[in-house]
Write a protein that holds these residues in place. Structure first.
Motif, PDB file in Angstrom:
ATOM      1  N   GLU A  71     -34.460 -51.343  -7.587  1.00  0.00           N
ATOM      2  CA  GLU A  71     -34.199 -50.612  -8.817  1.00  0.00           C
ATOM      3  C   GLU A  71     -35.465 -50.546  -9.655  1.00  0.00           C
ATOM      4  O   GLU A  71     -36.356 -51.399  -9.549  1.00  0.00           O
ATOM      5  CB  GLU A  71     -33.092 -51.305  -9.615  1.00  0.00           C
ATOM      6  N   GLY A  77     -20.614 -43.928 -21.173  1.00  0.00           N
ATOM      7  CA  GLY A  77     -21.804 -44.768 -21.185  1.00  0.00           C
ATOM      8  C   GLY A  77     -21.556 -46.141 -21.777  1.00  0.00           C
ATOM      9  O   GLY A  77     -20.438 -46.500 -22.161  1.00  0.00           O
ATOM     10  N   ASP A  78     -22.625 -46.919 -21.841  1.00  0.00           N
ATOM     11  CA  ASP A  78     -22.582 -48.278 -22.380  1.00  0.00           C
ATOM     12  C   ASP A  78     -23.023 -48.221 -23.839  1.00  0.00           C
ATOM     13  O   ASP A  78     -24.202 -47.999 -24.132  1.00  0.00           O
ATOM     14  CB  ASP A  78     -23.529 -49.170 -21.578  1.00  0.00           C
ATOM     15  N   ARG A  87     -26.125 -50.047 -25.065  1.00  0.00           N
ATOM     16  CA  ARG A  87     -27.435 -49.626 -24.588  1.00  0.00           C
ATOM     17  C   ARG A  87     -27.763 -48.202 -25.010  1.00  0.00           C
ATOM     18  O   ARG A  87     -28.902 -47.889 -25.356  1.00  0.00           O
ATOM     19  CB  ARG A  87     -27.470 -49.722 -23.058  1.00  0.00           C
ATOM     20  N   ARG A 100     -28.172 -40.591 -22.354  1.00  0.00           N
ATOM     21  CA  ARG A 100     -28.703 -41.305 -21.195  1.00  0.00           C
ATOM     22  C   ARG A 100     -29.703 -40.438 -20.430  1.00  0.00           C
ATOM     23  O   ARG A 100     -29.475 -39.261 -20.214  1.00  0.00           O
ATOM     24  CB  ARG A 100     -27.556 -41.719 -20.267  1.00  0.00           C
ATOM     25  N   ASP A 119     -26.888 -44.992 -13.747  1.00  0.00           N
ATOM     26  CA  ASP A 119     -26.896 -46.453 -13.725  1.00  0.00           C
ATOM     27  C   ASP A 119     -27.712 -46.951 -12.537  1.00  0.00           C
ATOM     28  O   ASP A 119     -27.652 -46.388 -11.437  1.00  0.00           O
ATOM     29  CB  ASP A 119     -25.469 -46.992 -13.629  1.00  0.00           C
ATOM     30  N   ARG A 120     -28.486 -47.963 -12.763  1.00  0.00           N
ATOM     31  CA  ARG A 120     -29.272 -48.637 -11.732  1.00  0.00           C
ATOM     32  C   ARG A 120     -30.161 -47.656 -10.950  1.00  0.00           C
ATOM     33  O   ARG A 120     -30.088 -47.557  -9.721  1.00  0.00           O
ATOM     34  CB  ARG A 120     -28.347 -49.396 -10.776  1.00  0.00           C
TER      35      ARG A 120
END
Length: 348
Positions: free
Chosen positions: A55, A95-96, A99, A135, A139-140
């Motif tokens: 990653e 989303g998170d 973050r 974003r 993710d990752r």
């Protein structure tokens, strides 16, 4: 058997489509077997590392986001903000919040470089950017190319993006110098996107835009053209979905070998005139194709006005453009692909 049925020319042999002529552009699409063809330049394939790749580090992510004008924290790098939607206004956001998304989920600004000069639209910049999500990456991420894409947003979130488009269109149309508005999406640099961060363009024009005028001209010359096309595509097995007045099909007359249309045949007005439920239905039809196409390079345009049914043209850009002298090759797996997408959508 070669057929001319009102505005559509095509040929069917042994029950299969051989060629079809686009009634708007005149481009002829020939259905060919490309299964043995080598595509050494399949677009963007080199950008996706295997699952064994590490990653990106936090520092690599930070550096990429620090130079992106559309990322949160870099708002001063863009033209002044027109408005934003918060997380509370986009309940479908996935989303998170620890973050991303603490300040905004959807953000609207003017394009720094107007598509149409301001002096032609009453001295006002009528080119807009809708930033669809805060974003930058999925993710990752394992490479700089692992960007967020529209098909991962979620249906509710995308419906809010289209509702935002309608709001921006209404603003543009308050300008008496604006007579036509189009929504344009480019996903991936191969499709012409100038920024990697997820966004759309909305463009107000002082005159009906040429592509829309051409479609309207074909409709005037051949009344009932859209109904005829939809009937033909249904008989050919190309219709993918027909729900709530919205029809989606794999198009044999698209600008690219893998093109799709989303059409509301019973509605010939503007996006801003749709009732909320109909707006969501149109957004859903468009989103479901985008979800299947996933991170592929693609573009779409939403066409409206001039007596046309509201519709969107979607072009997948997996393979290089191959129009030669007004002809296009489309794969003979077109029918199989439409059936596969129908099954994928049925699975939810």
């Amino acid at each position: 058997m070669s057929t001319l049925s009102m505005g559509i020319e095509y040929e069917i042999r042994d029950g299969a489509l051989v060629w079809i002529k686009n009634p708007v552009t005149g481009v002829i699409s020939y259905v060919v077997d490309v299964r043995g063809k080598s595509f050494a330049f399949t677009l963007s394939a080199h950008e996706h590392p295997g699952p064994e790749a590490p990653e990106l580090t936090d520092e690599e992510v930070r550096r990429a986001k620090s130079v992106c004008p559309f990322c949160p924290g870099n708002e001063a790098q863009t033209t002044p903000e027109l408005f934003r939607l918060s997380r509370e206004q986009v309940p479908g956001w996935t989303g998170d919040p620890s973050r991303d998304g603490r300040g905004w989920i959807i953000r609207v600004i003017n394009n720094l470089f107007p598509r149409i000069p301001e002096q032609l639209t009453g001295g006002r910049n009528e080119s807009y950017i809708v930033i669809e999500d805060p974003r930058h990456f999925i993710d990752r991420p394992r490479s700089i190319g692992d960007l967020l894409f529209t098909g991962i947003l979620g249906e509710e979130h995308f419906a809010q993006v289209i509702a935002t488009d309608a709001f921006v269109m209404r603003r543009a149309m308050e300008n008496p110098s604006v007579r036509s508005v189009v929504v344009r999406k480019n996903q991936g640099r191969e499709s012409g996107a100038s920024q990697p961060h997820l966004h759309q363009q909305i463009i107000g024009s002082p005159e009906p835009l040429p592509a829309i005028l051409a479609e309207a001209r074909a409709e005037r010359e051949h009344p009932g053209l859209w109904d005829e096309m939809l009937d033909l595509f249904e008989r050919l097995g190309l219709v993918i979905d027909s729900t709530d007045g919205v029809i989606t099909y794999a198009s044999p007359i698209g600008a690219f070998p893998r093109s799709y249309d989303v059409v509301m045949p019973g509605f010939r007005g503007l996006l801003v005139e749709l009732e909320p439920a109909a707006l969501r239905a149109f957004a859903r039809g468009l989103y479901r194709i985008l979800r299947v196409l996933g991170p592929l390079p693609l573009d779409y345009e939403i066409h409206q006005g001039e007596g046309l049914p509201l519709h969107a043209h979607i072009n997948a850009r997996l393979f290089p453009y191959s129009n030669v002298a007004g002809t296009l090759n489309i794969p003979n797996t077109l029918l199989e692909r439409a059936a596969a997408i129908r099954k994928a959508l049925a699975r939810g």
